[in-house]
Each structure stands twice: as structure tokens, then as C-alpha cells.
Design a protein around this motif. Structure first.
Motif, PDB file in Angstrom:
ATOM      1  N   VAL A   7       0.857  -1.180   0.000  1.00 35.15           N
ATOM      2  CA  VAL A   7       0.000   0.000   0.000  1.00 35.15           C
ATOM      3  C   VAL A   7       0.893   1.229   0.000  1.00 35.15           C
ATOM      4  CG1 VAL A   7      -1.787   1.265   1.235  1.00 35.15           C
ATOM      5  CG2 VAL A   7      -1.802  -1.236   1.249  1.00 35.15           C
ATOM      6  N   HIS A   8       0.646   2.116  -0.949  1.00 35.45           N
ATOM      7  CA  HIS A   8       1.439   3.348  -1.074  1.00 35.45           C
ATOM      8  C   HIS A   8       0.510   4.548  -0.981  1.00 35.45           C
ATOM      9  CE1 HIS A   8       4.476   6.161  -2.439  1.00 35.45           C
ATOM     10  NE2 HIS A   8       3.615   6.608  -3.335  1.00 35.45           N
ATOM     11  N   GLY A   9       0.889   5.501  -0.181  1.00 34.00           N
ATOM     12  CA  GLY A   9       0.119   6.729  -0.055  1.00 34.00           C
ATOM     13  C   GLY A   9       0.909   7.914  -0.553  1.00 34.00           C
ATOM     14  N   VAL A  93      14.925  -8.481  -2.835  1.00 34.93           N
ATOM     15  CA  VAL A  93      14.579  -7.396  -3.754  1.00 34.93           C
ATOM     16  C   VAL A  93      13.743  -6.363  -3.009  1.00 34.93           C
ATOM     17  CG1 VAL A  93      13.446  -6.784  -5.924  1.00 34.93           C
ATOM     18  CG2 VAL A  93      14.678  -8.936  -5.738  1.00 34.93           C
ATOM     19  N   ILE A  94      12.565  -6.791  -2.535  1.00 34.39           N
ATOM     20  CA  ILE A  94      11.727  -5.874  -1.747  1.00 34.39           C
ATOM     21  C   ILE A  94      11.344  -6.465  -0.383  1.00 34.39           C
ATOM     22  CG2 ILE A  94      10.830  -4.625  -3.724  1.00 34.39           C
ATOM     23  CD1 ILE A  94       8.249  -6.206  -3.483  1.00 34.39           C
ATOM     24  N   LEU A  95      11.722  -7.709  -0.145  1.00 36.33           N
ATOM     25  CA  LEU A  95      11.457  -8.337   1.146  1.00 36.33           C
ATOM     26  C   LEU A  95      12.778  -8.645   1.851  1.00 36.33           C
ATOM     27  CD1 LEU A  95       8.720 -10.974   0.208  1.00 36.33           C
ATOM     28  CD2 LEU A  95       8.364  -8.753   1.282  1.00 36.33           C
ATOM     29  N   GLN A 102      10.221  -4.008   2.510  1.00 33.32           N
ATOM     30  CA  GLN A 102      11.059  -2.811   2.575  1.00 33.32           C
ATOM     31  C   GLN A 102      10.361  -1.756   1.724  1.00 33.32           C
ATOM     32  OE1 GLN A 102      14.788  -4.321   1.110  1.00 33.32           O
ATOM     33  NE2 GLN A 102      15.403  -5.039   3.129  1.00 33.32           N
ATOM     34  N   ARG A 103       9.666  -0.832   2.381  1.00 35.70           N
ATOM     35  CA  ARG A 103       8.792   0.106   1.689  1.00 35.70           C
ATOM     36  C   ARG A 103       9.521   0.961   0.652  1.00 35.70           C
ATOM     37  NH1 ARG A 103       3.940   0.432   3.023  1.00 35.70           N
ATOM     38  NH2 ARG A 103       3.698   2.587   2.388  1.00 35.70           N
ATOM     39  N   LYS A 104      10.691   1.473   0.977  1.00 33.83           N
ATOM     40  CA  LYS A 104      11.421   2.320   0.022  1.00 33.83           C
ATOM     41  C   LYS A 104      11.786   1.525  -1.229  1.00 33.83           C
ATOM     42  CE  LYS A 104      15.345   5.393  -0.505  1.00 33.83           C
ATOM     43  NZ  LYS A 104      16.541   5.948   0.081  1.00 33.83           N
ATOM     44  N   LYS A 105      12.298   0.318  -1.042  1.00 28.25           N
ATOM     45  CA  LYS A 105      12.659  -0.528  -2.189  1.00 28.25           C
ATOM     46  C   LYS A 105      11.413  -0.917  -2.984  1.00 28.25           C
ATOM     47  CE  LYS A 105      16.993  -2.394  -0.480  1.00 28.25           C
ATOM     48  NZ  LYS A 105      17.763  -3.601  -0.183  1.00 28.25           N
ATOM     49  N   ALA A 106      10.314  -1.195  -2.280  1.00 32.89           N
ATOM     50  CA  ALA A 106       9.069  -1.554  -2.962  1.00 32.89           C
ATOM     51  C   ALA A 106       8.558  -0.378  -3.786  1.00 32.89           C
ATOM     52  CB  ALA A 106       8.019  -1.998  -1.952  1.00 32.89           C
ATOM     53  N   ARG A 107       8.623   0.825  -3.228  1.00 35.57           N
ATOM     54  CA  ARG A 107       8.184   2.022  -3.955  1.00 35.57           C
ATOM     55  C   ARG A 107       9.022   2.198  -5.227  1.00 35.57           C
ATOM     56  NH1 ARG A 107       8.929   5.850  -0.238  1.00 35.57           N
ATOM     57  NH2 ARG A 107      10.909   6.507  -1.110  1.00 35.57           N
ATOM     58  N   GLU A 108      10.334   2.002  -5.123  1.00 35.04           N
ATOM     59  CA  GLU A 108      11.205   2.123  -6.291  1.00 35.04           C
ATOM     60  C   GLU A 108      10.926   1.010  -7.306  1.00 35.04           C
ATOM     61  OE1 GLU A 108      15.083   2.061  -4.532  1.00 35.04           O
ATOM     62  OE2 GLU A 108      14.874   4.082  -3.696  1.00 35.04           O
ATOM     63  N   PHE A 109      10.718  -0.217  -6.818  1.00 30.06           N
ATOM     64  CA  PHE A 109      10.476  -1.367  -7.680  1.00 30.06           C
ATOM     65  C   PHE A 109       9.170  -1.219  -8.464  1.00 30.06           C
ATOM     66  CE2 PHE A 109       9.146  -5.758  -8.543  1.00 30.06           C
ATOM     67  CZ  PHE A 109      10.313  -6.286  -9.089  1.00 30.06           C
TER      68      PHE A 109
END
Length: 124
Positions: A7-9, A93-95, A102-109
Motif C-alpha cells: 500500500v502506497h500513499g 529485492v523488496i522483502l 522494505q517500503r522504500k525498495k518496494a516504492r522504487e520497484f
């Protein structure tokens, strides 16, 4: 139905963006229930079927049910502001190794999907 989600806000928008990796078996079940035939093995059927409108409608209904059950307010409800992905969230990668996002990595991915979600909404 939902195996993993992010979830991204964005403080400049009046809604959230959600990236969802659905459970492959549930996607195949929804496709079968709607008499949708996709050639190939189960993996190919999943990768193509995850983007089908029947699957998106099912996920949207499931999100609405969860939001209502848990009394989410309007800003917490994803409504139609979500993207389905056909690739599982990966460790490293994102976990983290302990399966934490990892929210920052997930946002970038997921930058492309997030931009598409916010770009498809007139309130942005």
C-alpha cells in the motif's frame, strides 16, 4: 485471494495506491468460473489471466468486502486504485530474509505501476 500487497500513499492525492500479487490458484479458479480459457500451462495462464477484467473485478469486490468488514474510512479504501502484478514479491529485492516489506525498495520497484495508478485518476 491476495498473497502479497503493498500500500502506497501520496500526500498530494486523496486515495491510496495498492500493488497486489494474487494467489495463482484463486486467479485460475476465477478464470474457470467465468469460462475464460487461456492456452498454456498453469503458470502461463496465471501470468496472462491476472490482468483479465474478471480477475480485476473479483479482486475489487474482495477489497471492498475487506474494507467494509474492517470499517475502513474513505481514504483507506483502495476502490479501483490498484494494480495486479504477476510476479511474486522476492526476498532480497523488496522483502527482507524475515519476509518484511522494505517500503522504500518496494516504492522504487513498483514506480511504473504507482505512476499508472495515480495517472489514471482525475483527482491527481
Amino acid at each position: 485471494m491476495i498473497a502479497c500487497s503493498f500500500v502506497h500513499g501520496n500526500s498530494l492525492c486523496n486515495h491510496i495506491a495498492v500493488i497486489i500479487y494474487p494467489e495463482p490458484k484463486q486467479v485460475l479458479k476465477v478464470l474457470a468460473e467465468n469460462d475464460i480459457i487461456i492456452p498454456g500451462d498453469e503458470e502461463e495462464q496465471f501470468k496472462k489471466g491476472v490482468h483479465h477484467t474478471a480477475v480485476k473485478s473479483f479482486v475489487q469486490a474482495e477489497l471492498a468486502r475487506i474494507a467494509k468488514t474492517n470499517a475502513f474510512n474513505g481514504l483507506e479504501r483502495p476502490k479501483s486504485h490498484f494494480a495486479l502484478v504477476d510476479e511474486e514479491f522476492k526476498v532480497g529485492v523488496i522483502l527482507t530474509p524475515t519476509m518484511k516489506l522494505q517500503r522504500k525498495k518496494a516504492r522504487e520497484f513498483f514506480t511504473t505501476q504507482i505512476s499508472e495508478i495515480y495517472g489514471n485518476v482525475s483527482s491527481w
